[in-house]
Design a protein around this motif. Structure first.
Motif, mmCIF file in Angstrom:
data_model
loop_
_atom_site.group_PDB
_atom_site.id
_atom_site.type_symbol
_atom_site.label_atom_id
_atom_site.label_comp_id
_atom_site.label_asym_id
_atom_site.label_seq_id
_atom_site.Cartn_x
_atom_site.Cartn_y
_atom_site.Cartn_z
ATOM 1 N N SER A 31 -16.521 -92.874 -20.161
ATOM 2 C CA SER A 31 -16.716 -91.450 -20.413
ATOM 3 C C SER A 31 -17.196 -91.213 -21.841
ATOM 4 C CB SER A 31 -15.422 -90.686 -20.171
ATOM 5 O OG SER A 31 -15.602 -89.300 -20.433
ATOM 6 N N LEU A 57 -9.396 -89.519 -18.248
ATOM 7 C CA LEU A 57 -10.749 -89.106 -17.877
ATOM 8 C C LEU A 57 -11.183 -89.866 -16.627
ATOM 9 C CD1 LEU A 57 -12.121 -89.111 -21.503
ATOM 10 C CD2 LEU A 57 -11.930 -87.085 -20.045
ATOM 11 N N ILE A 82 -10.763 -84.274 -16.367
ATOM 12 C CA ILE A 82 -9.460 -84.757 -16.809
ATOM 13 C C ILE A 82 -8.559 -84.750 -15.587
ATOM 14 C CG2 ILE A 82 -7.509 -84.441 -18.364
ATOM 15 C CD1 ILE A 82 -9.270 -82.853 -20.218
#
Length: 517
Positions: A67, A61, A127
């Motif tokens: 995140s 991430l 991602i």
């Protein structure tokens, strides 16, 4: 020679990723969530369409450990950055994909309104595949966060560690403790919790109780969401008044009050049994529900006992209850323009007597969750607690209504001669297809067999022709046999949509005036 040949095989050799991965989606939208409530799990598929086995140095991430997303890559939880024995779901190293193969990534989010973009309330991340290299690829993640008023039991620290939680006592012999709390008109955080407005949705954990002598007022347009095993309880001498009004947009229902679960994803929009019930306890008083939609409860409304007042339920829809739409025990109830569909047992059950009057109601049951033996409506002057049969006087009147469903018999009557059983039904359409003439000699059902202006559904000749039962649209059309079959003596001037009932002579049966197309 065999050992030499095997040692030279290339099957398990990989080459570095060259940035040619393909994805099932370039953006994964995680549907709307409330602050700090976990989302559903969403899926992303990653394809290696080359003829080589490849190694992806990293999948992670972009916001790293900060995140609010979590990912699972082919069943693995990733790097254990805090050495607690579990991966963090943030970073994965040296992920391999075989030639012409794929891997799955599962994605969840738990975040707060404070983390969202203040202009659009979106929380985003990415991602990254082989992040930071010249071969970097990415998939966007987007979640809409909805702010809400959260109502829940207090948590109290214990002397020896841990916590206890606020509870409510209900019932007797002996009383039971349930996870719940009393609403306050002077809460330090929320202010007056006994007035729900449409400014923000309300999310309730556990059972929110209306204290004795107090009234919970729910204003037009309010949205109330219940977590699993949650609901509202109205205590003895307490009241609830749901004051929805007619909406101008039948899809938005902007002035309607809506009660439903706290899972906002489309996959949960029609799932029964996501939360508990609205429980009007014995001794609660002056309860009323107007322009209310109840979805996906275990029991939509549970009414226990009666006082000098009558529960008023008008222009109310109840859908997808895992047990009962309305369950009433020895209560007083006046219903107008009620619509109930899809219940695991009964759409409406009036048991242990009581006083009931229903005008222009549509009680249907097309439950698809499994076999259903019970009729859509049960009228009963008894109650069996497992050891003893209790009886009480009953008066029940049904006028200008529809009782229908997927069973041949959708109206059940259960009479004990030890108490009054005063049942009357006029100008109604009923599915009562007594194929084997089982009820011919049953005197309890004489009002159905002998009453005038009753449309009994024999061989489907009087199917009301609902618009779409799968979408809980129980409106009728121009060719419905329920059109203009009502009696003006029992007229409710406006239907559940607020339309004036304008049939030239007689009103339509059920909660809705017929549609013209």
């Amino acid at each position: 020679m065999l050992l030499i040949l095997v040692s030279c095989r290339k099957d398990f050799d990989t080459i570095p990723n060259s940035g040619k991965l393909e994805f099932s989606k370039t953006t994964v939208y995680l549907d709307t969530v409330f602050s700090n409530i976990s989302s559903s799990t969403y899926q992303l598929k990653v394809y290696n369409k080359s003829n080589d086995d490849i190694n992806i140095p990293s999948i992670g991430l972009k916001k790293g450990n900060n995140s609010k997303y979590r990912i699972l890559v082919d069943g693995k939880t990733g790097v254990d950055s805090d050495n607690n024995g579990f991966g963090d779901g943030k970073l994965f190293s040296n992920v391999e994909i075989l030639a012409n193969d794929s891997l799955y990534i599962f994605i969840e989010a738990t975040t707060d309104i404070a983390n969202a973009n203040p202009t659009d309330l979106l929380y985003t991340d990415e991602i990254l595949f082989d992040g930071g290299s010249s071969y970097e690829q990415k998939v966007n993640l987007v979640t809409l966060i909805q702010d809400a008023v959260f109502l829940y039991p207090e948590r109290y620290p214990k002397q020896n560690g841990g916590y206890t939680y606020e509870n409510l006592q209900i019932g007797s012999n002996p009383p039971q403790n349930i996870y719940g709390f009393f609403l306050s008109d002077n809460d330090p955080l929320n202010g007056n919790e006994l007035v729900f407005t449409n400014a923000k949705p309300y999310v309730i954990y556990g059972y929110a109780a209306v204290p004795p002598g107090k009234t919970l007022v729910i204003n037009p347009g309010a949205r109330v969401h219940f977590h699993d095993s949650s609901g509202i309880i109205v205590a003895n001498t307490g009241s609830i008044q749901v004051n929805g009004t007619t909406s101008t947009d039948p899809k938005l229902l902007e002035k309607e009050v809506i009660f439903e679960g706290d899972r906002l994803e489309p996959d949960f929009s029609e799932v029964p049994g996501q939360w508990g019930t609205i429980y009007l306890t014995n001794g609660s008083t002056n309860n009323s529900f107007t322009n209310l939609t109840i979805k996906n409860a275990s029991v939509g409304i549970l009414i226990e006992g009666k006082d000098a007042t009558t529960v008023q339920i008008k222009n109310t829809q109840i859908y997808n209850s895992s047990n009962f739409g309305i369950l009433s025990r020895n209560a007083r109830l006046n219903g107008e323009n009620i619509i109930i569909n899809n219940a695991g047992q009964y759409a409406l059950a009036t048991i242990l007597g009581g006083n009931y009057q229903f005008k222009h109601c549509t009680f249907a049951n097309f439950w698809k969750g499994g076999s259903r033996q019970s009729p859509a409506v049960l009228v009963d002057n008894t109650f069996f607690d497992g050891t003893t049969v209790f009886i009480a006087d009953l008066q029940a009147k049904f006028y200008n209504s529809i009782v229908y469903g997927s069973n041949n018999i959708e109206l059940g009557l259960n009479k004990n001669n030890g108490a009054l059983f005063d049942f009357n039904i006029e100008n109604c359409l009923i599915r009562f297809n007594d194929i084997n003439n089982v009820f011919d000699n049953n005197a309890t059902y004489a009002p159905i067999r002998n009453a005038t202006n009753i449309l009994s559904n024999n061989a489907n000749s009087n199917n009301p022709q609902f618009r779409n039962i799968d979408k809980n649209n129980l409106r009728i059309g121009l060719n419905s046999p329920a059109k203009a079959k009502g009696n003006t003596l029992y007229l409710v001037p406006n239907d559940a949509d607020g339309k004036l009932r304008t049939s030239p002579s007689n009103p339509d049966l059920g909660a809705y005036e017929h549609l013209s197309d």
